[in-house]
Write an enzyme that holds these catalytic residues in place. Structure first.
Site, PDB file in Angstrom:
ATOM      1  N   GLU A 258       0.884  -1.170   0.000  1.00 34.83           N
ATOM      2  CA  GLU A 258       0.000   0.000   0.000  1.00 34.83           C
ATOM      3  C   GLU A 258       0.914   1.209   0.000  1.00 34.83           C
ATOM      4  O   GLU A 258       1.557   1.514   1.005  1.00 34.83           O
ATOM      5  CB  GLU A 258      -0.911  -0.060   1.236  1.00 34.83           C
ATOM      6  CG  GLU A 258      -2.185   0.730   1.065  1.00 34.83           C
ATOM      7  CD  GLU A 258      -2.023   2.139   1.566  1.00 34.83           C
ATOM      8  OE1 GLU A 258      -1.565   2.985   0.760  1.00 34.83           O
ATOM      9  OE2 GLU A 258      -2.339   2.396   2.719  1.00 34.83           O
ATOM     10  N   GLU A 389       4.145  13.138  -4.798  1.00 39.30           N
ATOM     11  CA  GLU A 389       3.443  13.098  -3.523  1.00 39.30           C
ATOM     12  C   GLU A 389       4.184  13.990  -2.530  1.00 39.30           C
ATOM     13  O   GLU A 389       5.347  13.772  -2.221  1.00 39.30           O
ATOM     14  CB  GLU A 389       3.401  11.652  -3.010  1.00 39.30           C
ATOM     15  CG  GLU A 389       2.586  11.509  -1.749  1.00 39.30           C
ATOM     16  CD  GLU A 389       2.468  10.057  -1.301  1.00 39.30           C
ATOM     17  OE1 GLU A 389       3.433   9.309  -1.462  1.00 39.30           O
ATOM     18  OE2 GLU A 389       1.392   9.689  -0.797  1.00 39.30           O
TER      19      GLU A 389
END
Lengths: 482, 354
Positions: A258, A389
């Protein structure tokens, strides 16, 4: 004009005892590390040192994996699901009972505001154990064939943004399915995992079923690389996730990854505007934006873009930034100096590349790691702040004209973890959700987490699902009629 | 301009309501023509026909119920302690419309209510007074006489309160009666039946007509328009009714009569606060908000003040622009106030009943 000054409302830190040093939790006991090495964990809001925490090396990890193996083969694997469920329910209840203790410790170690730790992190963690406890005796009927089997020993590495919640996401399904665990908490936020170890002893979980090895990147690498680990579960950066995938290629190990995200939060001109503003705020300023599924790219339809940005700025003016222990704080501290440096670096790049920066007018504390809520407008899809990000309280605003353009821009990223859609038109929600390449699509809300709902990514945001029935699949080998 | 003591006058030191400097002109000082001009500016056309109103009201952004409830719940988690609490409690008292609206009301009951308003905390001169007492129209004279020169306002419910189910002439006569008896404020109800069946122009005309009656007095009575949100069924309707009332010239928009359940709720009040905030941004006119019914504790009242502060803004933290319609709230606030002063809870025997 009157001013409603909220007096300080600090949560008491007296509810939690922090030891001066912590060992590793192996085979049901706190033990010294073989090397004797340790690292300091600090309170990011004050930079005060909280505790010394042992650093596990390969030999410590080996001890932990052996303990986990023994426990899996002798106790936890053979135990009927209904019995495993009893332990999980007990853990869930204890978490709920000791929620204040966990919430305060999470705030001290992580820097997140107590409001979020208290209202989101800890209750959601407890809910995860409650949810998976219910599955433990129903695995034969969960759609994974007759008598699905656990992998064995799960090596789990979790991040610093939701230390306790990510622990729950990892441990609860692993234990429900009969796996045992070696878990490596993040270097900067090990304390709630160690308090959780204390809770496991209180719950009388058999020794070795959960082992917690603290340390930095090398410890995590040792967990992943250990030949006795059957299943790897990792939440963290895409860069490390790629390394893990390479490392375990060609071995028998299964993996759930993840990883990062750069979610689009798409606001149409027929959106419920006041709730959309709240959703944008919650999407990017929740947990100081240190959320892998954060709505870091706001895609707003041109016809309402100006109004949305204006309202958003007005709303950000009411966010309360500061002492995370104050019950009225909305935005707390950045978790570490390194993360603050990364956020600062990327926002600088944003300005240099020509985006227009706006930062909320708020006084930041002198000590600690802080970054004021920031919005970039005039962002184009080519800017670094629209592609990378940031993992901080920084929102990039882009605009679109048509639904097709919104889909194209939203999907134009190597990531694919989450997305948000804001419109009052139900048919548009469905058609957009079909086209967005994101594991989680929220409609007229954002950053909602529920143990019954699967969570996970597309593309470079990783693979495997956590939560819901899907979350069981990551920890089971499907049964067949042999 | 109304004189500064007219609305929200009180002995408290917590706020000094000024209808001039901070807020610009009070909405009640607008002429009917100005109200119509503001409405045309908001709608973008002078077409205030039923179709025009419908286009505008139904074109307002929707309200997502889950999100609105969530926002209100989050505002409710603010922790208001010590000095902030003391400040908020005094402000709450100064914003109360102390209310009795019973069929069984007597002159004695109303005089007792006024006495309570004049001296909420016997022996403590620093305790602020409520902004107004709120009574039925036939009790205005009694209330007016009892109030004397204390500066507390008399608010009267009118227009066939609480249902509003009467012809316009009856509703206007009801209002005229109250205004003639000396009511400073009129709390009217909208025709919810007309609103729900889409007859927005009827609702608009009613409000305009009542406003005209309010302005027949030497000093215009301030007009509070009760939406009765408990009967409007959806948050979208709450937003539409808020805008419709403001377009027609309401000085205040008020949630409820207190006769219908649910009465005031925090999410509904938040939606109305958003509406007045947006109306100010569009027209420069600041309209007030009054949640009424069901707010019984100091703790609840403080949640509303937090919502006022964070949704509409500081400018509304003023009895000229925010009121609580309540009867039992005052005593709970007084108990909390005593607790802060003495450090110990007293009990219901230590506050006076009205």
């Amino acid at each position: 004009m009157p001013r409603f000054e909220y007096a300080p409302a600090p949560e008491s830190r007296a509810v939690v005892d922090i030891a001066s040093s912590y060992g590793l939790f192996i085979d049901g006991e706190f033990v010294e590390s073989a090397s004797g090495g340790s690292l300091k964990t600090i309170n990011p809001a004050t930079e005060e040192s909280l505790a010394d925490v042992a650093v596990a090396d390969e030999s410590d990890v080996d001890r932990a994996v052996r303990a986990a193996r023994r426990a899996q083969e002798k106790v936890w694997g053979p135990m009927p699901g209904a019995e495993r469920a009893k332990y999980l329910f007990r853990i869930a209840r204890l978490l709920a009972e000791r929620s204040r203790e966990f919430a305060v410790l999470e705030v001290l170690d992580n820097g997140k505001p107590i409001r979020e730790a208290r209202d989101v992190d800890v209750p959601t963690a407890a809910a995860h154990f409650f949810y998976y406890a219910g599955w433990a005796d129903k695995l034969d009927h969960a759609g994974f064939g007759p008598s699905p089997r656990p992998h064995g020993v799960a090596g789990q590495v979790i991040p610093w943004n939701f230390p306790l919640l990510m622990l729950a996401w990892k441990i609860a399904p692993a234990l429900a399915t009969g796996n045992t665990v070696v878990l490596k908490p993040a270097e900067t936020t090990p304390l709630t995992a160690l308090l959780f170890a204390d809770l496991l002893r209180q719950a009388e979980l058999p020794p070795g079923v959960v082992n917690i090895v603290t340390g930095a990147g090398a410890t995590g690498a040792a967990v992943v690389a250990h030949p006795g680990v059957d299943k790897v579960a990792f939440t963290g950066s895409t860069a490390v996730g790629k390394r893990i995938a390479k490392e375990i290629a060609g071995t028998r190990k299964h993996a759930t990854l993840e990883l990062g995200g750069k979610a689009a939060n798409i606001v149409f001109d027929d959106a419920p505007i006041d709730q959309a503003i709240e959703g944008i705020v919650n999407g990017i300023f929740f947990n100081q934006g240190q959320v892998c599924c954060a709505g870091s790219r706001l895609l707003v339809q041109e016809s309402v873009a100006e109004e949305v940005v204006e309202r958003l700025k007005a709303r950000l003016g009411t966010l309360r930034v500061g002492d995370p222990m104050d019950k009225n704080t909305d935005v707390g501290a950045i978790n570490s100096a390194a993360q603050l440096a990364r956020i600062t670096d990327l926002t600088k790049a944003g300005e240099e590349e020509g985006a227009v920066r706006w930062t909320a007018d708020c006084a930041l504390p002198e000590q600690g790691f802080w970054f004021a809520p920031t919005v970039f407008t005039d962002v184009s899809a080519a800017h670094r702040i629209a592609r990378e990000e940031i993992f901080g309280p920084v929102l990039s605003v882009l605009t679109f004209r048509t639904p097709a353009e919104a889909v194209a821009k939203a999907n134009n990223t190597p990531y694919g973890l989450s997305a948000g859609i804001w419109t009052e038109k139900g048919s548009r929600i469905l058609s957009m959700a079909d086209k967005l390449r994101a594991g989680v699509v929220w409609a007229n809300t954002f950053n909602r987490f529920d143990p019954t709902s699967p969570f996970g990514g597309y593309k470079e945001s990783g693979y495997g699902r956590e939560g819901g029935r899907h979350g069981l699949a990551s920890y089971l080998i499907e049964g067949s009629t042999r | 301009m109304p004189d500064a003591t007219r609305l929200g006058a009180m002995t408290s030191t917590v706020t000094t309501p000024s209808s001039e400097s901070a807020h610009g002109p009070h909405p009640a000082d607008r002429t009917g023509a100005q109200v119509a001009a503001d409405a045309a500016a908001v709608i973008g056309t002078a077409d205030l026909s039923e179709a025009g109103l419908r286009r505008f009201l139904q074109g307002l952004p929707g309200v997502d119920r889950v999100g609105a409830d969530g926002r209100a719940a989050q505002l409710g988690t603010r922790s208001i302690k010590t000095s902030a609490k003391a400040w908020a409690l005094d402000l709450t008292i100064s914003m109360i419309d102390l209310t009795t609206l019973e069929g069984a009301d007597t002159a004695g009951k109303v005089r007792s209510l006024v006495a309570k308003a004049r001296t909420p905390e016997p022996g403590d001169a620093t305790c602020p007074r409520p902004a107004a007492v709120c009574v039925y129209g036939d009790m205005v004279t009694v209330a007016r006489d009892a109030i004397g020169t204390s500066g507390i306002n008399v608010a009267a419910v009118a227009t066939a309160f609480p249902s509003g189910r009467a012809g316009r002439e009856v509703r206007l006569a009801d209002t005229r009666d109250a205004v003639a008896a000396g009511a400073d404020e009129i709390d009217m109800v909208i025709d919810r039946g007309a609103f729900l069946s889409g007859h927005y122009r009827k609702v608009y005309d009613d409000i305009v007509a009542v406003r005209e009656v309010c302005h027949e007095a030497d000093r215009p009575a301030h007009l509070k328009v009760i939406l009765e949100t408990g009967e409007l069924a959806t948050y979208d309707n709450v937003r539409r009714a808020s805008w419709l009332a403001m377009l027609a010239g309401a000085d205040f928009i008020k949630t409820s009569t207190g006769k219908v359940s649910p009465a005031a709720t925090l999410p509904v009040t938040v939606i109305m606060l958003e509406a007045v905030r947006d109306f100010l941004a569009t027209t420069g006119v600041q309209i007030g908000v009054k949640p009424a019914g069901g707010i019984r504790t100091a703790k609840d009242a403080i949640k509303y003040l937090v919502a006022v502060n964070e949704v509409a803004g500081e400018a509304w933290l003023d009895p000229d622009y925010f009121r609580f319609g309540a009867s039992s709230l005052l005593n709970d606030v007084l108990l909390q106030r005593q607790k802060l002063a003495t450090g110990a809870y007293s009990g219901p025997d230590y506050v006076t009943i009205d």
